[in-house]
Design an enzyme around this catalytic site. Structure first.
Site, mmCIF file in Angstrom:
data_model
loop_
_atom_site.group_PDB
_atom_site.id
_atom_site.type_symbol
_atom_site.label_atom_id
_atom_site.label_comp_id
_atom_site.label_asym_id
_atom_site.label_seq_id
_atom_site.Cartn_x
_atom_site.Cartn_y
_atom_site.Cartn_z
ATOM 1 N N PRO A 75 -1.762 -7.333 -0.803
ATOM 2 C CA PRO A 75 -2.218 -8.461 0.074
ATOM 3 C C PRO A 75 -1.064 -8.530 1.232
ATOM 4 C CG PRO A 75 -2.956 -8.861 -2.159
ATOM 5 C CD PRO A 75 -1.768 -7.939 -2.210
ATOM 6 N N LEU A 76 -1.023 -8.335 2.606
ATOM 7 C CA LEU A 76 -0.382 -8.168 3.275
ATOM 8 C C LEU A 76 0.273 -9.548 3.685
ATOM 9 C CD1 LEU A 76 -1.521 -5.515 5.727
ATOM 10 C CD2 LEU A 76 0.181 -5.317 3.981
ATOM 11 N N HIS A 114 0.781 -1.172 0.097
ATOM 12 C CA HIS A 114 0.261 0.074 -0.147
ATOM 13 C C HIS A 114 0.761 1.266 0.142
ATOM 14 C CE1 HIS A 114 0.501 -1.436 4.130
ATOM 15 N NE2 HIS A 114 0.720 -0.184 4.635
ATOM 16 N N HIS A 149 -1.751 6.755 8.332
ATOM 17 C CA HIS A 149 -1.858 5.543 7.401
ATOM 18 C C HIS A 149 -2.036 5.866 6.173
ATOM 19 C CE1 HIS A 149 -2.276 1.495 6.057
ATOM 20 N NE2 HIS A 149 -1.476 1.166 7.055
ATOM 21 N N SER A 191 2.869 -38.675 -0.266
ATOM 22 C CA SER A 191 1.406 -38.497 -0.694
ATOM 23 C C SER A 191 1.219 -37.908 -2.100
ATOM 24 C CB SER A 191 0.488 -37.902 0.183
ATOM 25 O OG SER A 191 0.599 -38.620 1.389
ATOM 26 N N ARG A 225 -1.673 -39.104 -9.387
ATOM 27 C CA ARG A 225 -0.503 -38.708 -8.620
ATOM 28 C C ARG A 225 0.705 -39.489 -8.875
ATOM 29 N NH1 ARG A 225 -0.476 -40.901 -2.500
ATOM 30 N NH2 ARG A 225 -2.177 -42.515 -2.763
ATOM 31 N N ASP A 263 3.868 -3.489 10.330
ATOM 32 C CA ASP A 263 3.132 -4.076 11.312
ATOM 33 C C ASP A 263 2.308 -5.296 10.505
ATOM 34 O OD1 ASP A 263 4.051 -3.246 14.080
ATOM 35 O OD2 ASP A 263 3.584 -1.418 13.005
ATOM 36 N N GLY A 264 1.608 -4.928 9.489
ATOM 37 C CA GLY A 264 0.321 -5.445 8.948
ATOM 38 C C GLY A 264 1.051 -6.820 8.464
ATOM 39 N N GLU A 321 1.674 -24.386 3.723
ATOM 40 C CA GLU A 321 0.932 -24.117 2.480
ATOM 41 C C GLU A 321 0.954 -22.821 2.009
ATOM 42 O OE1 GLU A 321 -0.778 -25.496 5.067
ATOM 43 O OE2 GLU A 321 -0.694 -27.602 4.630
#
Lengths: 662, 662
Positions: free
Chosen positions: B119-120, B70, B265, B385, B358, B159-160, B412
């Site tokens: 996106p923080l 931001h 901010h 797996s 898989r 901080d975010g 993840e």
């Protein structure tokens, strides 16, 4: 009573045997935790936890959450031994169709299971939520004369849970909030599924937790007396901090061939069942064995628990008599709010209002919150934008446990997991807020809320490209559709302030699952051509005729949210045969009777155009192969909102053109 | 050269002025960070960073990631001053349509922007990924004679970011992996968007980072000499640890009315622009002001940077000459693999094989990995797996930076953010793995990969109710559909081993976005009635005719993945007029020519039945209002896989009944 160590050691081995036999029988499942944490289970369920197996939802029970849900046989074994209504036959049907002993613990399926767990880290967040609920309940209901709420929340988590970001967010929140009714037991066995944990972690967990405001003890998790001492110390701590017990254990203890290794984690050890059983002192010829003395011990222990419960019940009755208002408030938790009654409390908006649905939400929330004192809210550092502050109330914090506004920090994932914990607990009604695009951050617990029928309300704002200048990272285009496909998730995208009133009422009347309210950043006009009542109650049905055609029906335009005004404008150009349908909730609409749905979307009319400032794909369900969708099959753009709408073609002209092309 | 403090202090204030003027001009954006971190920016861009504004993608540049995206005007201001191709006119068009200065930094839109952030927490993960890439590059390409890679990755987070779980996962991974080429600057200003940070956090950040294996320095972020000293110490550290610099700053410094508060901010301070400009020593009548001496300083600094670059270039050329094999390997990063060439390297599977996709993926991966030495992989503790281990290679770890298998731990979200970092860097081709249901955990960075055209490959297995006993928490039913709606995300669900070969080739030939491979847990038969070539190349087109009708076309059955066998079986019962279409990728199919799509799904045939073990909603796009979908409009069940398929009605009988009902 002193800890009955020899008997409980025997019980621990028999719990191990139940796990081995259950996993062996279905050739799947996880042995590592049930075997490695058997002594912890024996102390908790055989001695330390305050609960009531005959009344699993007793208000003042200690909550136990198995965050490492793959170790479900830990729960089933100990709940069975404790006297919950889980017959041995159900233990034998572990992981079989329609048994009450599914592969991972599922809330509502099994008495004594406090939370649906398995996706790692979630249970830690749920436990934090239950601890919040416990603090809130104590603040609201206890009196100087009567303590009706003083339970602890106990959570058992493994290395996997502790590595997950959701758990880290939740424990940071718990430390900050000084949730001293929370005891987290870290089953630290130095093994993860793939390998020894040393392959992926090297942190000093004790130091990490101390740094975020927790008390920490590190102990031998197989020494029952030592564990009990640590547990009691944690319960009695006066530091005002949440409590971590790092219990060093050996995974899969009891099956020497795999104990202490990654092979012990899953079902691999089951092939050594016979020798393991012998080593554990279990009879060779009797599977699912529980000795008479162990049964007798737990029967006695149940009596002790019931005596404790009776004592509490007496206090509770005295409290009820002395505090009829508080008792009425407590009882009100059981009553689902009625949507019509709620709507009656929400004043109509001025016909000339022009405000964002998030601002309408703020105005709707205040009378609703007054009506529902157990409704609480929270925001992930965005109260100034999500506007869901309960204005008449204060923050929930260590100095004010009665506060109804929770500042979650920039922790969307933890926030939603904590909300689930509050909802599992069931006394308070949680609502939480962030930007809609960050629903992705909180999606795993949102899925679990839907799976577990938890009535959490997500007040997620800034719901489209209308976000404007913040650009594509902050503009949800696929988010609404991606949430709509979650079974049992009700997604409502209201079109103006009155539809917003209906959306809040719809969300709060729901008791069997979550609702997401997708609200705009940008101001919207009042859609005064539609009667107030129609807008409000139309939302409850998910979809309704917003503008009836005044000639033979030629086209149907369908829209949600900020695009309903566009559809209405397009209809004016297109002529008298055009109907406009508002479809704020696919889920609700799909649940209406076929007759109602046909009355709104008659099968005979196939000239249908849907308009939504989002990806088009899901809309073909309503417009079919002959219809068209005016949507956005790409990410958004950084520019003022109205410019982005125009640039991406979400306009009345585009709707008109699409309709005329049919 | 010694630090030119007075000049850089002036530059810092002019950078503040650029931010104030830009935010003022568009009435939106965030002033807090560009103003609070102005001295940090001055030291980095005016002195310390090793980069080349004339060659923004120089291989050995220091990477700078603004995780707190931001604060984008921080980047635009310093990149502009540094000489990147960002004219002042573009700075003036901050947040305007089609400017190169969007609201949040967007990769590929702006030279010098290393990652799409906003996106923080994501940028922290990206920086960790770039640090991984740096270690990998150094291990592969440097020689005792020539050092071509020795860059640092510098990340600025607020901080975010630090509260977000994704950042916590990433920093835990970085600490464990001893990524000592990573410098994280924590812009610690004690303020978040809603309030003072004390409302939501109370951790000891230094102690937390030390506990997870980082070196930590805490300094005054406005003292340029102190910051430079800390930065140099971090660069030269020999501890083998990643480096955290906690820079205490005052948010929005320069606008006294809001500095140090939550009001500083966002854009709130812009209304005090005139007085702030005066206080900063900027001319009242000249907005977007940069003084001549500041311009001159940066022009000189650019010359210094270019001299440094020329030196490196000489080393690089010498290295190329001395190491033609390594040079060829490095150059190969630019070449997109050709799908046909890859397929030629993958042996056909035995016609009697019966294996999970898989497992087929494991077999396909080995020759592909041999062909693409810069392909690397990882798994979130599920190699056993997901089966995506590159068997001929070793783990990436502090003792073996050349390893191609990354053990991410049960992280993840961090994993996918780190994969994005590797992809932003561009030298290595990242693939990562977990269970498909946990795609939700990694969804935010997956969205960013799609938005930023990053060719990450997600090998996500256990793709349906075929998971069986693990139950609904582990059975994706909505997950595939929810991923398909992300723009630019190619989701491929292959139906048998040969389609799996095609799916891997499709994923790896892609250079303009991510691909998710949804692979089964359960064994599938070879679909030998379809020629091998058809199955493989059909996947590249997204959809193809798997079984041609042998009479006049009456019905079309459409399926993906494990349900293609069901559709084929149903077709046998239904008769000669039935066509079966395999549709492994909606995205690829939708991109084919109208003629091709019509040849597969002729518009004239509306008796269409889709079958997929997942939610039905998205399928109406292909079957329309007249068609039917055999799907699962609910969560799954814990029971053996075949039992769940039957119980939930995903059977050939159900497909036959649906087709016959049309």
């Amino acid at each position: 009573m002193p800890l009955q160590t020899p008997l409980l050691a025997k019980a621990a081995n028999q719990a191990r045997g139940l796990a081995i036999d259950a996993v062996h029988a279905c050739s799947s499942g996880h042995l590592g935790l049930p075997l490695g944490a058997a002594e912890i289970g024996a102390v908790l369920y055989g001695h330390a936890l305050v609960h009531n197996p005959e009344h699993p939802r007793w208000l003042n029970r200690d909550r136990f959450v198995l965050s490492a849900g793959h170790g479900s046989m830990f729960l089933y074994a100990w709940l069975h031994l404790s006297g919950y209504d889980i017959p041995l036959d159900e233990v034998k049907k572990f992981r079989a169709l329609h048994s009450i002993t599914p592969g991972h613990p599922e809330f509502r399926e099994t008495p004594g299971v406090e939370a649906t767990t398995g996706p790692l880290g979630q249970g830690v967040g749920n436990a934090v939520g239950m601890a919040v609920a416990g603090q809130m309940a104590a603040a609201r209901f206890n009196t100087p004369e009567h303590t009706v709420f003083d339970y602890h929340v106990v959570c058992l988590a493994g290395d996997g849970c502790m590595q997950e970001g959701v758990a880290m967010e939740a424990v940071a929140f718990a430390g900050h909030q000084k949730l001293d009714n929370l005891i987290l037991i870290y089953d630290s066995n130095d093994v993860t599924l793939d390998a020894m944990a040393v392959k992926t972690q090297s942190e000093n967990a004790a130091a990490r937790f101390k740094a975020i405001g927790w008390d920490v003890q590190t102990i031998d998790g197989h020494d029952m007396a030592v564990f009990l001492k640590a547990f009691n110390k944690a319960k009695k701590a006066t530091s005002g901090k949440p409590q971590l017990i790092i219990a060093k254990t050996q995974i899969a203890r009891g099956i020497p061939e795999v104990a202490g290794t990654a092979k012990g984690h899953g079902e691999g050890g089951a092939k050594f069942a016979d020798s393991a059983r012998a080593g554990l002192g279990l009879p060779a010829d009797q599977h699912f064995f529980v000795s008479d003395d162990v049964r007798a011990y737990f029967a006695d222990h149940l009596k002790r628990l019931l005596r404790h419960y009776k004592k509490w019940e007496k206090t509770f009755e005295a409290w009820r008599t002395a505090n009829p208002d508080k008792a009425a408030l407590l009882d009100s938790a059981k009553n689902a709010p009625n949507a019509s009654a709620l709507l009656a409390k929400i004043p109509a908006f001025p016909a000339d209002a022009k405000l964002a649905t998030r601002a309408a939400g703020r105005d709707v929330l205040q009378p609703v919150a007054a009506e529902l004192p157990l409704l609480i809210g929270g925001s992930a550092d965005l109260y100034g934008s999500t506007l869901n502050l309960i204005a008449a109330d204060k923050d929930f914090d260590p100095s004010n446990r009665g506060g109804r506004n929770i500042r979650f920090g920039i922790r969307e994932h933890g926030m939603a997991a904590i909300a689930n914990g509050i909802a599992y607990d069931g006394l308070f009604r949680p609502s939480v807020a962030t930007f809609l695009v960050f629903a992705d951050y909180s999606r795993p617990p949102m899925r679990l809320a839907a799976l577990s029928d938890l009535p959490v309300v997500y007040i997620y704002t800034h719901d489209s490209i209308g976000v404007g200048e913040d650009g594509p990272t902050h503009q949800p285009v696929e988010t609404v559709s991606a949430l709509r496909v979650i079974p049992n998730m009700d997604v409502i995208r209201p079109a103006d302030p009155e539809e917003t009133a209906g959306a809040f009422a719809a969300a709060l009347e729901r008791t069997d699952g979550p609702t997401l309210l997708a609200l705009t950043r940008q101001a919207l006009p009042m859609l005064n051509d539609i009667p107030v009542q129609t807008r409000r109650e139309g939302v409850l049905k998910g979809g309704y005729v917003a503008k009836q055609e005044t000639a033979a029906l030629t086209h149907i335009l369908i829209a949600t949210g900020s695009e309903l005004q566009i559809a209405l404008a397009a209809a004016k150009t297109l002529g008298a045969g055009v109907r406009v349908v508002s479809l704020p909730s696919f889920q609700r609409f799909d649940q209406q009777s076929p007759e109602y749905r046909e009355s709104v979307l008659p099968a005979s009319c196939r000239k249908r155009v849907a308009v939504e400032a989002g990806v088009p794909d899901l809309w073909y369900k309503y417009v079919g192969l002959e219809g068209k969708v005016v949507g956005i099959a790409r990410f958004g753009l950084s520019a003022p909102g109205p410019v982005v709408f125009k640039e991406l073609g979400i306009t009345a002209e585009a709707v008109v053109a699409a309709a005329q092309s049919l």
